[in-house]
Design an enzyme around this catalytic site. Structure first.
Site, PDB file in Angstrom:
ATOM      1  N   TRP A 104       0.844  -1.192   0.000  1.00  0.00           N
ATOM      2  CA  TRP A 104       0.000   0.000   0.000  1.00  0.00           C
ATOM      3  C   TRP A 104       0.873   1.232   0.000  1.00  0.00           C
ATOM      4  O   TRP A 104       1.799   1.277   0.808  1.00  0.00           O
ATOM      5  CB  TRP A 104      -0.960   0.030   1.199  1.00  0.00           C
TER       6      TRP A 104
ATOM      7  N   ASP B 184       3.144  -8.422   2.492  1.00  0.00           N
ATOM      8  CA  ASP B 184       2.188  -7.888   3.464  1.00  0.00           C
ATOM      9  C   ASP B 184       1.057  -7.158   2.755  1.00  0.00           C
ATOM     10  O   ASP B 184       1.303  -6.267   1.945  1.00  0.00           O
ATOM     11  CB  ASP B 184       2.902  -6.880   4.382  1.00  0.00           C
TER      12      ASP B 184
ATOM     13  N   TYR C 268      -6.556  -2.111   2.232  1.00  0.00           N
ATOM     14  CA  TYR C 268      -5.799  -1.432   1.181  1.00  0.00           C
ATOM     15  C   TYR C 268      -6.576  -1.440  -0.138  1.00  0.00           C
ATOM     16  O   TYR C 268      -6.718  -2.471  -0.793  1.00  0.00           O
ATOM     17  CB  TYR C 268      -4.417  -2.084   0.980  1.00  0.00           C
TER      18      TYR C 268
ATOM     19  N   GLN D 141       2.941  -5.785  14.145  1.00  0.00           N
ATOM     20  CA  GLN D 141       3.439  -4.910  13.063  1.00  0.00           C
ATOM     21  C   GLN D 141       3.298  -3.450  13.514  1.00  0.00           C
ATOM     22  O   GLN D 141       2.212  -3.019  13.885  1.00  0.00           O
ATOM     23  CB  GLN D 141       2.633  -5.180  11.792  1.00  0.00           C
TER      24      GLN D 141
ATOM     25  N   ARG E 214      12.442   8.803   7.087  1.00  0.00           N
ATOM     26  CA  ARG E 214      13.474   9.318   7.991  1.00  0.00           C
ATOM     27  C   ARG E 214      13.507  10.837   7.901  1.00  0.00           C
ATOM     28  O   ARG E 214      13.130  11.402   6.878  1.00  0.00           O
ATOM     29  CB  ARG E 214      14.856   8.742   7.652  1.00  0.00           C
TER      30      ARG E 214
HETATM   31  P1  NAP Z   1       7.927   2.701   3.033  1.00  0.00           P
HETATM   32  O1  NAP Z   1       7.968   1.306   2.574  1.00  0.00           O
HETATM   33  O2  NAP Z   1       8.848   3.114   4.109  1.00  0.00           O
HETATM   34  O3  NAP Z   1       8.138   3.717   1.834  1.00  0.00           O
HETATM   35  C1  NAP Z   1       7.558   3.556   0.585  1.00  0.00           C
HETATM   36  C2  NAP Z   1       8.082   4.662  -0.315  1.00  0.00           C
HETATM   37  O4  NAP Z   1       9.504   4.535  -0.441  1.00  0.00           O
HETATM   38  C3  NAP Z   1       7.530   4.609  -1.714  1.00  0.00           C
HETATM   39  O5  NAP Z   1       7.357   5.942  -2.124  1.00  0.00           O
HETATM   40  C4  NAP Z   1       8.633   3.929  -2.520  1.00  0.00           C
HETATM   41  O6  NAP Z   1       8.651   4.377  -3.864  1.00  0.00           O
HETATM   42  C5  NAP Z   1       9.868   4.411  -1.807  1.00  0.00           C
HETATM   43  N1  NAP Z   1      10.979   3.445  -1.869  1.00  0.00           N
HETATM   44  C6  NAP Z   1      10.905   2.097  -1.756  1.00  0.00           C
HETATM   45  N2  NAP Z   1      12.134   1.542  -1.803  1.00  0.00           N
HETATM   46  C7  NAP Z   1      13.017   2.563  -1.962  1.00  0.00           C
HETATM   47  C8  NAP Z   1      14.418   2.640  -2.094  1.00  0.00           C
HETATM   48  N3  NAP Z   1      15.177   1.538  -2.058  1.00  0.00           N
HETATM   49  N4  NAP Z   1      14.993   3.857  -2.268  1.00  0.00           N
HETATM   50  C9  NAP Z   1      14.244   4.991  -2.273  1.00  0.00           C
HETATM   51  N5  NAP Z   1      12.899   4.986  -2.145  1.00  0.00           N
HETATM   52  C10 NAP Z   1      12.284   3.785  -1.996  1.00  0.00           C
HETATM   53  O7  NAP Z   1       6.468   3.080   3.553  1.00  0.00           O
HETATM   54  P2  NAP Z   1       5.012   2.425   3.514  1.00  0.00           P
HETATM   55  O8  NAP Z   1       4.622   2.046   2.131  1.00  0.00           O
HETATM   56  O9  NAP Z   1       4.162   3.349   4.298  1.00  0.00           O
HETATM   57  O10 NAP Z   1       5.162   1.102   4.413  1.00  0.00           O
HETATM   58  C11 NAP Z   1       5.465  -0.139   3.862  1.00  0.00           C
HETATM   59  C12 NAP Z   1       4.322  -1.112   4.004  1.00  0.00           C
HETATM   60  O11 NAP Z   1       3.952  -1.258   5.381  1.00  0.00           O
HETATM   61  C13 NAP Z   1       3.006  -0.700   3.321  1.00  0.00           C
HETATM   62  O12 NAP Z   1       3.080  -0.878   1.933  1.00  0.00           O
HETATM   63  C14 NAP Z   1       2.033  -1.602   4.030  1.00  0.00           C
HETATM   64  O13 NAP Z   1       2.064  -2.909   3.468  1.00  0.00           O
HETATM   65  C15 NAP Z   1       2.579  -1.608   5.453  1.00  0.00           C
HETATM   66  N6  NAP Z   1       1.915  -0.649   6.360  1.00  0.00           N
HETATM   67  C16 NAP Z   1       1.246  -1.128   7.443  1.00  0.00           C
HETATM   68  C17 NAP Z   1       0.586  -0.263   8.305  1.00  0.00           C
HETATM   69  C18 NAP Z   1      -0.155  -0.815   9.481  1.00  0.00           C
HETATM   70  O14 NAP Z   1      -0.925  -0.074  10.123  1.00  0.00           O
HETATM   71  N7  NAP Z   1       0.013  -2.068   9.813  1.00  0.00           N
HETATM   72  C19 NAP Z   1       0.613   1.130   8.077  1.00  0.00           C
HETATM   73  C20 NAP Z   1       1.342   1.594   6.980  1.00  0.00           C
HETATM   74  C21 NAP Z   1       1.995   0.708   6.141  1.00  0.00           C
HETATM   75  P3  NAP Z   1       8.156   3.462  -5.125  1.00  0.00           P
HETATM   76  O15 NAP Z   1       6.877   2.804  -4.721  1.00  0.00           O
HETATM   77  O16 NAP Z   1       8.035   4.431  -6.217  1.00  0.00           O
HETATM   78  O17 NAP Z   1       9.240   2.461  -5.413  1.00  0.00           O
END
Ligand code: NAP
Length: 272
Positions: free
Chosen positions: A21, A41, A46, A157, A190
């Protein structure tokens, strides 16, 4: 790919998984799976099930037992029958017979006894292999553990990244002490201050990795820790998979620790 035991399950799971997501890209997810990012995950929330459908499409060509698929039920579906029906809908969208782990997305109004009783029934029915929670602080975790009759909490999580390290003093010790997995979401966020960026860049250059890979390696220091970065860009998927090969020295860790210091938690558990 670095693998470790996922909490109370007997399964070794890649420490670096894939989030889904905002909505995932099927080709990027498959590329990640090919690189060993087989821990995926998702959640019914989502995109109102659309993320689960796309994950279902992405994983269809792979042998099911090579994957570790996690989904989450909304607290508004947390009654006994609500959980059982929600799980069936998730399985249909994911085109699979079982989930490797099923989580309560966050704590809601339904008593934990009832929600977790349904989770235990799903384990007995073979529809989920393990159960867990998300966004639970140690007080909630203790109540959840007490509500379970036969199963244990396989994972919690939690929001965890270089700018949000308070779980290191709260949820992570609970996970270590209780044999549970600690799964960090939004791991790539960060604060963008010049000093922190410089430190990450220098360490990344020495390891021939990206700053993001170094950040993920730092977050995986504890053996109970997992991270689930989400990437729709192929280069990002590759950088995240490469993080599994980054072995930080104690000097690297001390420098990152100083650049992104742990702060005491003020107020409730932060969530995203
Ligand atoms: P994240 O994974 O920390 O960040 C995602 C962002 O970082 C996207 O914009 C992605 O861009 C970019 N990115 C990914 N890999 C990168 C890299 N190697 N270098 C530079 N930028 C990079 O944040 P998130 O999506 O919020 O969290 C990850 C997952 O956690 C979610 O997808 C979801 O499955 C889960 N989640 C769970 C909860 C909960 O309440 N349990 C809440 C929030 C999230 P691109 O997509 O363009 O590659």
């Amino acid at each position: 790919m670095k693998r470790r035991r996922f909490g109370t399950t007997v399964i070794d799971v890649p420490a670096i998984g894939q989030g889904t997501w905002p909505l995932p890209d099927v080709a990027a997810l498959r590329h990640g799976i090919d690189l060993g990012l087989t821990h995926i995950d998702t959640a019914e929330m989502y995109g109102d099930g659309r993320s689960e459908e796309l994950v279902g499409e992405a994983i269809a060509p792979y042998p099911r037992d090579t994957l570790f698929v996690v989904s989450k039920v909304l607290p508004s579906n947390g009654t006994y029958h609500g959980v059982v029906s929600a799980c069936d809908r998730s399985l249909r969208r994911l085109r699979t017979d079982y989930l490797d782990c099923y989580l309560l997305h966050w704590r809601g109004d339904v008593p934990l006894d009832e929600t977790l009783g349904a989770f235990e029934a799903l384990v007995r029915a073979g529809k989920i292999r393990s159960l867990g929670v998300s966004n639970f602080d140690p007080w909630d975790l203790r109540e959840a553990a007490a509500a379970l009759r036969n199963e244990k909490i396989a994972c919690n999580q939690i929001l965890y990244n270089l700018g949000e390290r308070t779980p290191e003093d709260h949820e992570m010790p609970w996970a270590s002490e209780n044999g549970s997995a600690f799964v960090g979401y939004t791991p790539l966020a960060r604060p963008r201050d010049a000093e922190g960026e410089r430190v990450l860049k220098e360490i990344a250059a020495a390891h021939r990795a990206s700053s993001e890979a170094v950040a993920l390696a730092f977050l995986l220091r504890e053996p109970c820790a997992f991270v689930i970065p989400k990437a729709n860009t192929i280069a990002h998927v590759e950088a995240n998979a490469a993080a599994a090969k980054v072995v930080l020295s104690s000097d690297d860790i001390a420098r990152i620790d100083a650049a992104y210091p742990r702060q005491p938690r003020v107020g409730p558990l932060p969530t995203n």
